[in-house]
Motif scaffolding. Sequence first.
Motif, PDB file in Angstrom:
ATOM      1  N   ASP A  79       0.820  -1.212   0.000  1.00  0.00           N
ATOM      2  CA  ASP A  79       0.000   0.000   0.000  1.00  0.00           C
ATOM      3  C   ASP A  79       0.852   1.259   0.000  1.00  0.00           C
ATOM      4  O   ASP A  79       0.418   2.308  -0.473  1.00  0.00           O
ATOM      5  N   LEU A  80       2.059   1.134   0.542  1.00  0.00           N
ATOM      6  CA  LEU A  80       2.972   2.282   0.569  1.00  0.00           C
ATOM      7  C   LEU A  80       4.395   1.745   0.563  1.00  0.00           C
ATOM      8  O   LEU A  80       4.724   0.833   1.325  1.00  0.00           O
ATOM      9  N   MET A  81       5.249   2.311  -0.298  1.00  0.00           N
ATOM     10  CA  MET A  81       6.647   1.900  -0.364  1.00  0.00           C
ATOM     11  C   MET A  81       7.515   3.111  -0.046  1.00  0.00           C
ATOM     12  O   MET A  81       7.394   4.158  -0.680  1.00  0.00           O
ATOM     13  N   ASN A 140      11.195   4.839   0.627  1.00  0.00           N
ATOM     14  CA  ASN A 140      12.632   4.815   0.371  1.00  0.00           C
ATOM     15  C   ASN A 140      13.328   5.617   1.479  1.00  0.00           C
ATOM     16  O   ASN A 140      13.156   6.828   1.568  1.00  0.00           O
ATOM     17  N   PHE A 177       5.686   8.085  -6.929  1.00  0.00           N
ATOM     18  CA  PHE A 177       5.046   7.263  -7.967  1.00  0.00           C
ATOM     19  C   PHE A 177       3.685   6.840  -7.429  1.00  0.00           C
ATOM     20  O   PHE A 177       3.584   6.358  -6.299  1.00  0.00           O
ATOM     21  N   TYR A 185      12.198   5.926  -7.114  1.00  0.00           N
ATOM     22  CA  TYR A 185      11.282   6.825  -6.397  1.00  0.00           C
ATOM     23  C   TYR A 185      11.576   6.917  -4.905  1.00  0.00           C
ATOM     24  O   TYR A 185      12.155   6.007  -4.317  1.00  0.00           O
ATOM     25  N   ASP A 186      11.106   8.002  -4.300  1.00  0.00           N
ATOM     26  CA  ASP A 186      11.253   8.205  -2.863  1.00  0.00           C
ATOM     27  C   ASP A 186      10.031   7.710  -2.095  1.00  0.00           C
ATOM     28  O   ASP A 186      10.143   7.352  -0.919  1.00  0.00           O
ATOM     29  N   LEU A 187       8.890   7.708  -2.750  1.00  0.00           N
ATOM     30  CA  LEU A 187       7.664   7.226  -2.115  1.00  0.00           C
ATOM     31  C   LEU A 187       6.747   6.686  -3.199  1.00  0.00           C
ATOM     32  O   LEU A 187       6.545   7.333  -4.229  1.00  0.00           O
ATOM     33  N   MET A 188       6.211   5.477  -2.980  1.00  0.00           N
ATOM     34  CA  MET A 188       5.280   4.886  -3.948  1.00  0.00           C
ATOM     35  C   MET A 188       3.940   4.673  -3.243  1.00  0.00           C
ATOM     36  O   MET A 188       3.869   4.027  -2.198  1.00  0.00           O
ATOM     37  N   ILE A 189       2.898   5.228  -3.854  1.00  0.00           N
ATOM     38  CA  ILE A 189       1.598   5.319  -3.187  1.00  0.00           C
ATOM     39  C   ILE A 189       0.552   4.538  -3.962  1.00  0.00           C
ATOM     40  O   ILE A 189       0.276   4.835  -5.119  1.00  0.00           O
TER      41      ILE A 189
END
Lengths: 203, 203
Positions: free
Chosen positions: A173-175, A177, B117, B172-176
């Motif tokens: 649901d959330l990645m 870094n 992203f 990416y720094d954050l994938m939503i």
Amino acid sequence: MRIVTVSREFGSMGRELGRRIAEELGLAYYDREIITEIARETELDEGFVARVIEKGVKLHPAHYGVTFSVPLVNKKIIDVMVAQRDIIEKLASKGECVIVGRSADAILSDKRPFNAFVYADMETRIKRCREREGANGLTDKEIKRRIQEIDKGRAESRAMFSSLKWGERASYDLMINTTDVEIERIVPAVAAYIDAWFKCRGV
Amino acid sequence: MRIVTVSREFGSMGRELGRRIAEELGLAYYDREIITEIARETELDEGFVARVIEKGVKLHPAHYGVTFSVPLVNKKIIDVMVAQRDIIEKLASKGECVIVGRSADAILSDKRPFNAFVYADMETRIKRCREREGANGLTDKEIKRRIQEIDKGRAESRAMFSSLKWGERASYDLMINTTDVEIERIVPAVAAYIDAWFKCRGV
């Protein structure tokens, strides 16, 4: 009921992030004690349990059912996996919690937990491993190989419970870094995101 | 200087999320006007520019330099790419902003923007496309094929500017994941995350 799982690359600080999110949201937190509990339940050696769960010991289906040593190992592996599933389901049914690792996201998919994945670039992870565990005489190349082995193990271990792949965006649901990120600074925002996500589901 | 780029799967609501984040953080917002600006600068048709940038028209290097029609098309594609790079760099140097799509993350990598992203599962994206654009007599299967084509184009277009891949976590720094998520509910948390991320860099 809010259940949060945190999967993570080795050296990404996912464990620390998970622990702090549990604090911030006021949820129970489970991590390595799951290994101890499985060892107790199966009466198997804790080191063996950790290897199965964290390093993804592979089953050897071609030999399964044959009375050599391989099926004996396979039987123990299956015992561990059954206990792993049962214990994680029991913990999740006890109340709201954050579970780090142990394929909890795959095991609990029916309960629709919030699944986070924490990662960082290799340079950062090598640096963190060095700071955390000391050099131990290892070169960067050796640390890198070790990190890659552990991540491969995590991916393989999870594959026993789900066809959705470890580390691929569709599984989460959330990645997050954490390269060049101070964990304590992002905790409130990640906790707020998780809270909003559950609110979207009326939880 | 805070520069935020938002890459997104088609139908993931990434554009809406980007727009609202810009509002929340008080940043300028750039999106489709980039296409218009490139068309103006290159004196090329806006439809052609959009095709190159959003659908990833491929160069034909084998023919390059030969005086057939292919090199002429290639020349136009290169003109578009040069203008795309120049205009995005110009926008970013004007001041803090959110840029949605157009490979801004790859083009601006030297400025170290925050790269988000946005994605969602296929079922959700088909449903959103249907709600947004109406059925137009298309079946779910046809909508799915269209979504996949657009995403493939975005990946190819970005590949012209970076070896880091579109949609892969390392980029990416954050994938939503916006599956079953109401965009307006997550905006404050995402904006807070971005703010914390820049603070970790002293920005």
